[in-house]
Design a protein around this motif. Structure first.
Motif, PDB file in Angstrom:
ATOM      1  N   ARG A   1       0.840  -1.211   0.000  1.00 52.20           N
ATOM      2  CA  ARG A   1       0.000   0.000   0.000  1.00 52.20           C
ATOM      3  C   ARG A   1       0.862   1.244   0.000  1.00 52.20           C
ATOM      4  O   ARG A   1       0.580   2.220  -0.712  1.00 52.20           O
ATOM      5  CB  ARG A   1      -0.935   0.004   1.212  1.00 52.20           C
ATOM      6  CG  ARG A   1      -2.064  -1.014   1.123  1.00 52.20           C
ATOM      7  CD  ARG A   1      -2.898  -1.020   2.393  1.00 52.20           C
ATOM      8  NE  ARG A   1      -3.558   0.267   2.598  1.00 52.20           N
ATOM      9  CZ  ARG A   1      -3.504   0.967   3.712  1.00 52.20           C
ATOM     10  NH1 ARG A   1      -2.792   0.538   4.749  1.00 52.20           N
ATOM     11  NH2 ARG A   1      -4.151   2.096   3.835  1.00 52.20           N
ATOM     12  N   ALA A   2       1.927   1.230   0.781  1.00 56.62           N
ATOM     13  CA  ALA A   2       2.821   2.384   0.824  1.00 56.62           C
ATOM     14  C   ALA A   2       3.496   2.594  -0.526  1.00 56.62           C
ATOM     15  O   ALA A   2       3.578   3.728  -1.034  1.00 56.62           O
ATOM     16  CB  ALA A   2       3.864   2.194   1.931  1.00 56.62           C
ATOM     17  N   PHE A   3       3.987   1.519  -1.125  1.00 58.23           N
ATOM     18  CA  PHE A   3       4.620   1.622  -2.447  1.00 58.23           C
ATOM     19  C   PHE A   3       3.637   2.155  -3.480  1.00 58.23           C
ATOM     20  O   PHE A   3       3.975   3.012  -4.300  1.00 58.23           O
ATOM     21  CB  PHE A   3       5.154   0.253  -2.863  1.00 58.23           C
ATOM     22  CG  PHE A   3       5.545   0.173  -4.308  1.00 58.23           C
ATOM     23  CD1 PHE A   3       6.613   0.923  -4.806  1.00 58.23           C
ATOM     24  CD2 PHE A   3       4.837  -0.641  -5.191  1.00 58.23           C
ATOM     25  CE1 PHE A   3       6.970   0.851  -6.154  1.00 58.23           C
ATOM     26  CE2 PHE A   3       5.193  -0.718  -6.527  1.00 58.23           C
ATOM     27  CZ  PHE A   3       6.255   0.044  -7.015  1.00 58.23           C
ATOM     28  N   ASP A   4       2.392   1.653  -3.468  1.00 55.64           N
ATOM     29  CA  ASP A   4       1.372   2.107  -4.417  1.00 55.64           C
ATOM     30  C   ASP A   4       1.102   3.603  -4.242  1.00 55.64           C
ATOM     31  O   ASP A   4       1.034   4.349  -5.225  1.00 55.64           O
ATOM     32  CB  ASP A   4       0.088   1.303  -4.207  1.00 55.64           C
ATOM     33  CG  ASP A   4      -1.019   1.728  -5.157  1.00 55.64           C
ATOM     34  OD1 ASP A   4      -0.841   1.588  -6.382  1.00 55.64           O
ATOM     35  OD2 ASP A   4      -2.063   2.203  -4.677  1.00 55.64           O
TER      36      ASP A   4
ATOM     37  N   SER B   1       6.101  10.702  -4.831  1.00 54.16           N
ATOM     38  CA  SER B   1       6.439  11.573  -3.703  1.00 54.16           C
ATOM     39  C   SER B   1       6.167  10.825  -2.405  1.00 54.16           C
ATOM     40  O   SER B   1       5.051  10.326  -2.201  1.00 54.16           O
ATOM     41  CB  SER B   1       5.598  12.857  -3.745  1.00 54.16           C
ATOM     42  OG  SER B   1       5.678  13.550  -2.515  1.00 54.16           O
ATOM     43  N   PHE B   2       7.173  10.745  -1.525  1.00 53.11           N
ATOM     44  CA  PHE B   2       6.963  10.128  -0.223  1.00 53.11           C
ATOM     45  C   PHE B   2       6.028  10.980   0.626  1.00 53.11           C
ATOM     46  O   PHE B   2       5.199  10.462   1.373  1.00 53.11           O
ATOM     47  CB  PHE B   2       8.304   9.925   0.494  1.00 53.11           C
ATOM     48  CG  PHE B   2       9.040   8.687   0.042  1.00 53.11           C
ATOM     49  CD1 PHE B   2       8.782   7.456   0.623  1.00 53.11           C
ATOM     50  CD2 PHE B   2       9.965   8.752  -0.983  1.00 53.11           C
ATOM     51  CE1 PHE B   2       9.449   6.313   0.206  1.00 53.11           C
ATOM     52  CE2 PHE B   2      10.634   7.624  -1.413  1.00 53.11           C
ATOM     53  CZ  PHE B   2      10.379   6.395  -0.822  1.00 53.11           C
ATOM     54  N   THR B   3       6.152  12.300   0.507  1.00 53.67           N
ATOM     55  CA  THR B   3       5.301  13.201   1.289  1.00 53.67           C
ATOM     56  C   THR B   3       3.840  13.049   0.892  1.00 53.67           C
ATOM     57  O   THR B   3       2.960  12.874   1.736  1.00 53.67           O
ATOM     58  CB  THR B   3       5.742  14.660   1.085  1.00 53.67           C
ATOM     59  OG1 THR B   3       7.099  14.803   1.504  1.00 53.67           O
ATOM     60  CG2 THR B   3       4.871  15.608   1.900  1.00 53.67           C
ATOM     61  N   ALA B   4       3.580  13.088  -0.418  1.00 52.49           N
ATOM     62  CA  ALA B   4       2.197  12.971  -0.893  1.00 52.49           C
ATOM     63  C   ALA B   4       1.640  11.589  -0.611  1.00 52.49           C
ATOM     64  O   ALA B   4       0.457  11.428  -0.283  1.00 52.49           O
ATOM     65  CB  ALA B   4       2.133  13.281  -2.388  1.00 52.49           C
ATOM     66  N   GLY B   5       2.476  10.558  -0.736  1.00 51.92           N
ATOM     67  CA  GLY B   5       2.027   9.209  -0.432  1.00 51.92           C
ATOM     68  C   GLY B   5       1.639   9.054   1.021  1.00 51.92           C
ATOM     69  O   GLY B   5       0.631   8.419   1.347  1.00 51.92           O
TER      70      GLY B   5
END
Length: 324
Positions: free
Chosen positions: A27-30, A37-41
């Motif tokens: 889910r995190a990778f998706d 973007s890690f922030t937007a994810g």
């Protein structure tokens, strides 16, 4: 520091088992991959950025390959990431749709999503739908349609595509091979009687079918090349579907390039004529495509078998009628 975070790829020596699938990491990778973007994810998942980063790193360690290139100013998917991201997205989409279907109606199975080009849907498949529901009343079908050559842009369980033969990673079944010829209204053919095919097509308005991402005159150009005649293949009117072009031809002085088997009823009724014995196989056909993994779904497998059998019967009927 982990090997993945240092940019080192270590190939797995054992296969990944579904019992070990790290769903939170996927889910995190998706979330990150869709937004790069890690922030937007992290915001999309309503968790901290550090938590998302840890999940992605753990997934990279499990796979033994980096999923993102973090060296530049912008986050970029690696080749491994590009392969994994669409598959993760499809899997989550399927789960979401199935769970929502269960919430709405626990007794109902999820609908099978099928893409069908519009003219094939109107001329051939529509009459089949009633028969399918009579045989399988509990199976729900969602049909979408577009004018693309090849696979549609929307996600489906199976797609009937208009295309030339090609090899990809999908299970592919030929349902219908196209045989085309210029067709027109009887009065149009009578007005041009005595002309050669080349003269006829030069004098009559050409009717085109718009295909997404393809040149306007693609089909007429292919026809002229195979018949070895000169033709200005770009002139004339263009329609969204072959059925519309043929309908216009029956009411005007225009000439459409049509599949003579698909429009056999109109030809038999005298609404449409083939003024020249110049029928060709232009290489295009209608192919059923689906992912190999989806054959494990008994409903999808049954729908596939049903379509293959009924298209074969339709082709046999046309042959018996002397139209093939």
């Amino acid at each position: 520091m982990s090997p993945a975070s240092r940019g080192i790829s270590i190939a797995r020596t054992t296969p990944v088992n579904r019992r070990w699938l790290p769903l939170n990491a996927l889910r995190a990778f998706d979330a990150v991959g869709q937004r790069l973007s890690f922030t937007a994810g992290a915001q999309a998942l309503n968790v901290s950025q550090s938590a998302v980063s840890r999940h992605v790193i753990s997934l990279e360690e499990l796979l033994g390959h980096k999923l993102f290139d973090r060296s530049g100013q912008a986050l970029v998917l690696t080749e491994a990431g590009k392969v994994l991201l669409p598959e993760v997205g499809k899997a989550f989409d399927r789960l979401e749709q199935t769970m929502n279907a269960i919430c709405a109606n626990p007794a109902a199975s999820r609908p099978i999503r099928i893409h069908i080009p519009p003219t094939l849907l109107q001329q051939v498949v529509m009459p089949m739908i009633q028969a399918f529901h009579a045989e399988h009343p509990d199976v729900r079908i969602d049909i979408s349609s577009s004018h693309a050559v090849g696979l549609p842009s929307t996600e489906t369980d199976m797609a009937i595509v208009f295309d030339r033969p090609n090899i990809d990673d999908r299970v592919t079944d030929l349902l219908w091979m196209v045989r085309v010829a210029p067709v027109c209204a009887p009065q149009t053919a009578e007005r041009h009687k005595g002309k050669t095919l080349e003269q006829f097509l030069a004098d009559a308005p050409l009717l085109h079918v718009k295909l997404e991402g393809q040149p306007r005159g693609l089909l007429w150009s292919a026809y002229a090349n195979q018949c070895r005649i000169a033709l200005d293949s770009d002139r004339g009117l263009a329609f969204d579907a072959n059925a519309l072009a043929v309908s216009y031809a029956m009411q005007s002085d225009g000439v459409a390039l049509a599949d003579i088997d698909m429009f056999a009823p109109e030809i038999a009724a005298g609404q449409l004529v083939i003024p020249y014995d110049a029928v060709i196989n232009d290489g295009f056909g209608y192919y059923l495509k689906l992912r190999a993994d989806d054959l494990a779904d008994p409903t999808i497998s049954m729908v596939r078998s049903w379509l293959i059998a009924h298209f074969a019967a339709r082709g046999h009927a046309a042959h018996e009628a002397g139209l093939s």
